[in-house]
Design a protein around this motif. Structure first.
Motif, PDB file in Angstrom:
ATOM      1  N   ASP A 145      -2.118  -8.652  -4.180  1.00 58.90           N
ATOM      2  CA  ASP A 145      -2.257  -9.496  -5.365  1.00 58.90           C
ATOM      3  C   ASP A 145      -0.958 -10.190  -5.752  1.00 58.90           C
ATOM      4  OD1 ASP A 145      -4.943  -9.207  -5.709  1.00 58.90           O
ATOM      5  OD2 ASP A 145      -4.816  -7.762  -7.344  1.00 58.90           O
ATOM      6  N   ALA A 146       0.137  -9.441  -5.873  1.00 66.30           N
ATOM      7  CA  ALA A 146       1.374 -10.055  -6.351  1.00 66.30           C
ATOM      8  C   ALA A 146       2.617  -9.451  -5.728  1.00 66.30           C
ATOM      9  CB  ALA A 146       1.464  -9.945  -7.878  1.00 66.30           C
ATOM     10  N   TYR A 147       2.649  -8.113  -5.624  1.00 67.39           N
ATOM     11  CA  TYR A 147       3.814  -7.402  -5.112  1.00 67.39           C
ATOM     12  C   TYR A 147       3.492  -6.768  -3.759  1.00 67.39           C
ATOM     13  CZ  TYR A 147       6.638  -7.558  -9.411  1.00 67.39           C
ATOM     14  OH  TYR A 147       7.398  -7.967 -10.479  1.00 67.39           O
ATOM     15  N   PRO A 148       4.519  -6.473  -2.951  1.00 67.44           N
ATOM     16  CA  PRO A 148       4.253  -5.873  -1.642  1.00 67.44           C
ATOM     17  C   PRO A 148       3.691  -4.459  -1.688  1.00 67.44           C
ATOM     18  CG  PRO A 148       6.411  -6.936  -1.668  1.00 67.44           C
ATOM     19  CD  PRO A 148       5.926  -6.905  -3.082  1.00 67.44           C
ATOM     20  N   LEU A 149       4.074  -3.657  -2.711  1.00 65.16           N
ATOM     21  CA  LEU A 149       3.684  -2.251  -2.729  1.00 65.16           C
ATOM     22  C   LEU A 149       3.377  -1.783  -4.142  1.00 65.16           C
ATOM     23  CD1 LEU A 149       6.678  -1.999  -0.665  1.00 65.16           C
ATOM     24  CD2 LEU A 149       5.008  -0.314   0.083  1.00 65.16           C
ATOM     25  N   LEU A 150       2.648  -0.645  -4.207  1.00 65.51           N
ATOM     26  CA  LEU A 150       2.295  -0.034  -5.487  1.00 65.51           C
ATOM     27  C   LEU A 150       2.518   1.464  -5.384  1.00 65.51           C
ATOM     28  CD1 LEU A 150       0.890  -0.329  -8.335  1.00 65.51           C
ATOM     29  CD2 LEU A 150      -1.238   0.205  -7.157  1.00 65.51           C
ATOM     30  N   VAL A 151       3.136   2.058  -6.428  1.00 65.93           N
ATOM     31  CA  VAL A 151       3.359   3.499  -6.486  1.00 65.93           C
ATOM     32  C   VAL A 151       2.706   4.067  -7.744  1.00 65.93           C
ATOM     33  CG1 VAL A 151       5.610   3.262  -7.646  1.00 65.93           C
ATOM     34  CG2 VAL A 151       5.081   5.356  -6.370  1.00 65.93           C
ATOM     35  N   ILE A 152       2.074   5.230  -7.616  1.00 63.91           N
ATOM     36  CA  ILE A 152       1.489   5.948  -8.751  1.00 63.91           C
ATOM     37  C   ILE A 152       1.779   7.433  -8.539  1.00 63.91           C
ATOM     38  CG2 ILE A 152      -0.623   6.552 -10.014  1.00 63.91           C
ATOM     39  CD1 ILE A 152      -1.873   3.959  -9.058  1.00 63.91           C
ATOM     40  N   SER A 153       2.106   8.133  -9.607  1.00 64.14           N
ATOM     41  CA  SER A 153       2.322   9.575  -9.489  1.00 64.14           C
ATOM     42  C   SER A 153       1.004  10.333  -9.659  1.00 64.14           C
ATOM     43  CB  SER A 153       3.333  10.061 -10.530  1.00 64.14           C
ATOM     44  OG  SER A 153       2.783  10.013 -11.828  1.00 64.14           O
ATOM     45  N   GLN A 154       0.917  11.480  -8.982  1.00 68.19           N
ATOM     46  CA  GLN A 154      -0.244  12.339  -9.137  1.00 68.19           C
ATOM     47  C   GLN A 154      -0.355  12.814 -10.578  1.00 68.19           C
ATOM     48  OE1 GLN A 154      -2.677  13.083  -6.855  1.00 68.19           O
ATOM     49  NE2 GLN A 154      -3.710  14.085  -8.581  1.00 68.19           N
ATOM     50  N   GLY A 155       0.783  13.021 -11.234  1.00 67.33           N
ATOM     51  CA  GLY A 155       0.774  13.437 -12.629  1.00 67.33           C
ATOM     52  C   GLY A 155       0.088  12.434 -13.533  1.00 67.33           C
ATOM     53  N   SER A 156       0.238  11.143 -13.228  1.00 64.45           N
ATOM     54  CA  SER A 156      -0.414  10.106 -14.031  1.00 64.45           C
ATOM     55  C   SER A 156      -1.925  10.179 -13.888  1.00 64.45           C
ATOM     56  CB  SER A 156       0.098   8.722 -13.618  1.00 64.45           C
ATOM     57  OG  SER A 156       1.488   8.604 -13.827  1.00 64.45           O
ATOM     58  N   LEU A 157      -2.393  10.377 -12.642  1.00 62.85           N
ATOM     59  CA  LEU A 157      -3.839  10.521 -12.433  1.00 62.85           C
ATOM     60  C   LEU A 157      -4.351  11.785 -13.113  1.00 62.85           C
ATOM     61  CD1 LEU A 157      -6.412   9.434 -11.040  1.00 62.85           C
ATOM     62  CD2 LEU A 157      -5.846  10.941  -9.115  1.00 62.85           C
ATOM     63  N   ASP A 158      -3.574  12.860 -13.030  1.00 64.01           N
ATOM     64  CA  ASP A 158      -3.997  14.110 -13.674  1.00 64.01           C
ATOM     65  C   ASP A 158      -4.136  13.926 -15.180  1.00 64.01           C
ATOM     66  OD1 ASP A 158      -3.948  15.283 -11.193  1.00 64.01           O
ATOM     67  OD2 ASP A 158      -2.029  16.313 -11.494  1.00 64.01           O
ATOM     68  N   GLU A 159      -3.218  13.181 -15.783  1.00 66.36           N
ATOM     69  CA  GLU A 159      -3.285  12.948 -17.224  1.00 66.36           C
ATOM     70  C   GLU A 159      -4.487  12.076 -17.574  1.00 66.36           C
ATOM     71  OE1 GLU A 159      -2.567  12.942 -21.306  1.00 66.36           O
ATOM     72  OE2 GLU A 159      -1.959  14.314 -19.695  1.00 66.36           O
TER      73      GLU A 159
END
Length: 278
Positions: A145-159
Motif C-alpha cells: 500500500d505505502a511502505y515496504p514493511l509492517l511490524v506488529i507485536s504479539q502483545g498488541s494482538l493479545d491486548e
C-alpha cells in the motif's frame, strides 16, 4: 519490555491481497522482503483490485518455485506460472495515488484471476525491481500500500483479543514481522530498530481498513464487525480512523530470521489514543 524482544514470525504476500507465506528466514531488500507483494491483480485499466472489494482474494494461496509461482484457489485448478513465460510488456498501474510501470505476465494468468474474482482482471508483476519510487520515503516500494514493511507485536494482538468479542488472528493484519517479548503497542514508541543484519527506520502508524475484517481462511466477514468495533474504542483518532502496527523502511539489505533479537536503537513519543474502556 517484558523480556527480550525477538522475532516470532516473518510473512510474505507474493500477490497483493492474497494469502501469505510464513518464513523462518528472509532477505530484506530496500523495497521490502524478497517475494513480498511482487505481483498485483488489476482491472484492465491498471487499477489495483484488492480483497477490500473482492474478499475471496484472501483464499488464493501462493507456492514459490525456483522458476516462478503456483497459485491455488478453492474450486480451481492450480495455476503454474514460470517467469520465463511472462510477456514483460510495460503496463501502467495505479496503487492508490502512485502511477508507475509494471509488467504483464500471461493471458493464462489473466483468465485464471478473472474467473476467481468474477470480474475482468490481469496479473502484473514488478520485474527484477520495482519502478515505483516513493520520494516521501526515499526508497522503492513494491505493490504494498505505502511502505515496504509492517511490524506488529504479539502483545498488541493479545491486548486486542483481551478486549474483543472473539479472537482475532495476526493474519488478518497482513504483517511482515511479528515481535514477541514486548509490552502491548511498544512498537508505537520505536523510531529506529535493528533485526539481524538490518536496521529499519520506523515510519507512521498503520491506518487499518475494512480488509482486517475479512476472515483470511474463508473470505467471509468477521462477526460483530470485528476487529474494527474493538479497535475503534481504544486505537482511534479524533476523526475515527483506527491504527494498528507500524510501517517500516529498511536502511540496508540483509538477512533476518525467526528468533533474532530486536534491538531498539532510537525511540519516539508514541501517539496517544483515547480509551473508551478506561
Amino acid at each position: 519490555m517484558k523480556d527480550k524482544a525477538q522475532i516470532a514470525g516473518i510473512n510474505i504476500f507474493p500477490v497483493k491481497s492474497t494469502s501469505g507465506i510464513a518464513q523462518s528466514r528472509a532477505w530484506v531488500g530496500l523495497e521490502g522482503l524478497s517475494f513480498d507483494r511482487r505481483f498485483v491483480v488489476t482491472d484492465l485499466a491498471g487499477r489495483m483490485m484488492t480483497a477490500r472489494k473482492f474478499p475471496k482474494m484472501v483464499t488464493i494461496k501462493s507456492t514459490l518455485l525456483a522458476d516462478g509461482i503456483v497459485l491455488s484457489a478453492p474450486g480451481m485448478n492450480n495455476l503454474h506460472l514460470a517467469t520465463c513465460d511472462f510477456e514483460r510488456d510495460e503496463f501502467e498501474c495505479k496503487i492508490w495515488n502512485d502511477r508507475f510501470f509494471a509488467y504483464t505476465t500471461t493471458e493464462k494468468a489473466n483468465a485464471w484471476f478473472t474467473e476467481v474474482i468474477g470480474s475482468d482482471a490481469q496479473l502484473l508483476f514488478c520485474g527484477e525491481e520495482s519502478n515505483r519510487f516513493r520520494e516521501k520515503l526515499g526508497t522503492r516500494v513494491s505493490f504494498a500500500d505505502a511502505y515496504p514493511l509492517l511490524v506488529i507485536s504479539q502483545g498488541s494482538l493479545d491486548e486486542l483479543n483481551r478486549r474483543a468479542s472473539h479472537p482475532q488472528t495476526m493474519s488478518q493484519f497482513r504483517t511482515n514481522i511479528v515481535v514477541d517479548g514486548v509490552e502491548p503497542f511498544a512498537e508505537d514508541g520505536w523510531e529506529r530498530i535493528a533485526i539481524g543484519e538490518v536496521e529499519f527506520k520506523v515510519g507512521t502508524t498503520c491506518q487499518r481498513c475494512v480488509l482486517t475484517s475479512v476472515d483470511p481462511e474463508t473470505g467471509a466477514k468477521m462477526a460483530n464487525q470485528e476487529p474494527t468495533a474493538t479497535l475503534s474504542t481504544f486505537r482511534a483518532d479524533e476523526k475515527g480512523a483506527i491504527f494498528f502496527g507500524m510501517n517500516l523502511v529498511a536502511l540496508n539489505e540483509g538477512v533476518i530470521e525467526v528468533g533474532d533479537e530486536l534491538r531498539v536503537l532510537e525511540t519516539r513519543n508514541p501517539v496517544r489514543y483515547a480509551d473508551a474502556d478506561a
